[in-house]
Design a protein around this motif. Sequence first.
Motif, short mmCIF file in Angstrom:
data_model
loop_
_atom_site.label_atom_id
_atom_site.label_comp_id
_atom_site.label_asym_id
_atom_site.label_seq_id
_atom_site.Cartn_x
_atom_site.Cartn_y
_atom_site.Cartn_z
N VAL A 113 -13.82 3.01 -6.74
CA VAL A 113 -13.02 4.22 -6.81
C VAL A 113 -11.55 3.82 -6.71
CG1 VAL A 113 -12.45 6.42 -5.71
CG2 VAL A 113 -14.83 5.64 -5.78
N LEU A 114 -10.73 4.32 -7.63
CA LEU A 114 -9.29 4.11 -7.58
C LEU A 114 -8.63 5.36 -7.03
CD1 LEU A 114 -8.81 2.48 -11.11
CD2 LEU A 114 -8.97 1.31 -8.91
N ALA A 115 -7.56 5.17 -6.27
CA ALA A 115 -6.88 6.30 -5.65
C ALA A 115 -5.38 6.08 -5.66
CB ALA A 115 -7.36 6.51 -4.22
N THR A 116 -4.61 7.16 -5.86
CA THR A 116 -3.16 7.07 -5.74
C THR A 116 -2.74 7.57 -4.37
OG1 THR A 116 -2.63 9.29 -6.62
CG2 THR A 116 -2.94 7.51 -8.21
N ASN A 117 -1.84 6.84 -3.74
CA ASN A 117 -1.36 7.12 -2.39
C ASN A 117 0.05 7.69 -2.46
OD1 ASN A 117 -1.28 7.13 0.43
ND2 ASN A 117 -0.62 5.00 0.56
N VAL A 118 0.26 8.88 -1.87
CA VAL A 118 1.56 9.55 -1.91
C VAL A 118 1.88 10.10 -0.53
CG1 VAL A 118 1.17 10.19 -4.33
CG2 VAL A 118 0.62 11.84 -2.52
N ASP A 119 3.08 10.66 -0.37
CA ASP A 119 3.44 11.32 0.88
C ASP A 119 4.34 12.50 0.60
OD1 ASP A 119 4.01 12.12 3.41
OD2 ASP A 119 4.83 10.21 4.11
N TYR A 120 3.74 13.70 0.63
CA TYR A 120 4.48 14.94 0.47
C TYR A 120 5.12 15.39 1.78
CZ TYR A 120 2.19 16.18 -4.02
OH TYR A 120 1.75 16.23 -5.32
N VAL A 134 6.24 6.83 -0.35
CA VAL A 134 4.99 6.11 -0.51
C VAL A 134 4.49 6.27 -1.94
CG1 VAL A 134 2.58 5.98 0.24
CG2 VAL A 134 4.38 6.42 1.92
N ALA A 135 4.18 5.15 -2.59
CA ALA A 135 3.64 5.19 -3.94
C ALA A 135 2.78 3.95 -4.17
CB ALA A 135 4.76 5.24 -4.98
N GLY A 160 14.65 2.03 -6.29
CA GLY A 160 15.21 2.81 -5.19
C GLY A 160 15.02 4.30 -5.32
N LYS A 161 14.20 4.74 -6.29
CA LYS A 161 14.00 6.18 -6.52
C LYS A 161 12.76 6.67 -5.78
CE LYS A 161 16.14 6.12 -11.10
NZ LYS A 161 15.95 6.39 -12.55
N GLN A 162 12.65 7.99 -5.67
CA GLN A 162 11.46 8.59 -5.09
C GLN A 162 10.37 8.64 -6.17
OE1 GLN A 162 13.30 12.26 -3.87
NE2 GLN A 162 13.40 11.59 -1.74
N HIS A 163 9.14 8.37 -5.75
CA HIS A 163 8.01 8.35 -6.68
C HIS A 163 6.88 9.19 -6.12
CE1 HIS A 163 9.67 5.12 -9.24
NE2 HIS A 163 10.18 4.65 -8.10
N LEU A 164 6.11 9.77 -7.02
CA LEU A 164 4.97 10.60 -6.64
C LEU A 164 3.88 10.37 -7.70
CD1 LEU A 164 3.98 12.71 -4.60
CD2 LEU A 164 4.90 14.49 -6.10
N LEU A 165 2.91 9.55 -7.36
CA LEU A 165 1.89 9.13 -8.33
C LEU A 165 0.87 10.24 -8.52
CD1 LEU A 165 1.38 5.44 -7.19
CD2 LEU A 165 2.83 6.31 -9.04
N ALA A 166 0.92 10.85 -9.69
CA ALA A 166 0.11 12.03 -9.94
C ALA A 166 -1.35 11.72 -10.22
CB ALA A 166 0.70 12.82 -11.12
#
Length: 352
Positions: A113-120, A134-135, A160-166
């Motif tokens: 299983v693959l998963a994307t890790n983010v932090d809202y 977190v990305a 240096g940018k913010q990322h959000l792996l959808a």
Amino acid sequence: MRPRLSAAAVVLAALATAGTALTTAAAHATPGRHISAAAYSRPHQAQAIDARGPGVFPHSVDYDPHSRRFVVGSLAHSTISTVSTDGTVRTLVDDKRLVSVQGVRVDSRRNRVLATNVDYGLADRSSPSTKLSVAGVASYDATSGRRQWYADLNKVAGDGKQHLLADVTVAPDGTAYAVDQLTPTVFRIDRHGRASVLLSDDLLAGTVDIPNFLTGVGATAVAWMPGDFLIVAKADGSLVRVPTRHPEQAGAVRLSTRLSALTAGIRVLPDGSIAAVSSGLLTGEAAVVQRVRPCDHWKAATVTVTDSVADPVTSAVTAGPRGSTYALSGGLAALLMGRPNDGFTLRPVDVG
């Protein structure tokens, strides 16, 4: 592009209104806009699944044909869970490296299983200093839940940018591809977790704002297609075709009509077409299911509406048992309002 959760009252009110409006819209759908589920046939045995997973708050779902269970992530915890068709939820992964799991993808060929890790800033382990910092993409054994590798895509981007792996998808050779909501970036991760930037292109730039939450939302979903290219869905209802061997040849798919925004999730169907679902988040209307049929090797496509989903804030669509297709409503509104929930819903939908 930081979420202003301290001022989330506007968003919460909008979500609460949307939740009511979705049910109302489904009940009073007009021809050509909201199509009654009863007007379409679905696979005979497909039934709604009321999953008994309090506090899970999944945003994504995929189906594992080997175990015959669905797999979901959690926006609230560092977990990935399986869901049986009777609604039983069991924790598969509990990895403290994860903050919130945005996307999940089952790679049944490799039993992982693959998963994307983010932090809202929504999870129980979040803090104001970590929002959108977190990305990553992680790989787990689909039987034991053991982590195989973790790819830190913030380090790979190095911008240096913010990322959000959808979302994340996987090719038959095991190469994974992840898309970013906040930058126009597609990442490539090989079978061993070694990552690189496949494409950074303004074609993928975000144009959709979610008031008082996120601005400039771009890519929301991705799927690998036979022919070795990606179809990337954007929040604004557009699609982008990205050849994986020649990403510089990426181009917008010419659609007969745009997908309904916010486009939330896509599923590749057996005939090579795509089912797409909107969230209904910004419109306060029922989430719409659409069938996208390609022309000229996905350089163009025709779009038709096939169903609607009354559940509030639909966020994903996936295959299910015996040829069925399910849409996920994971309780995002309750999570944003700091409320508990009793579980979440997987509902069969018609894809035409």
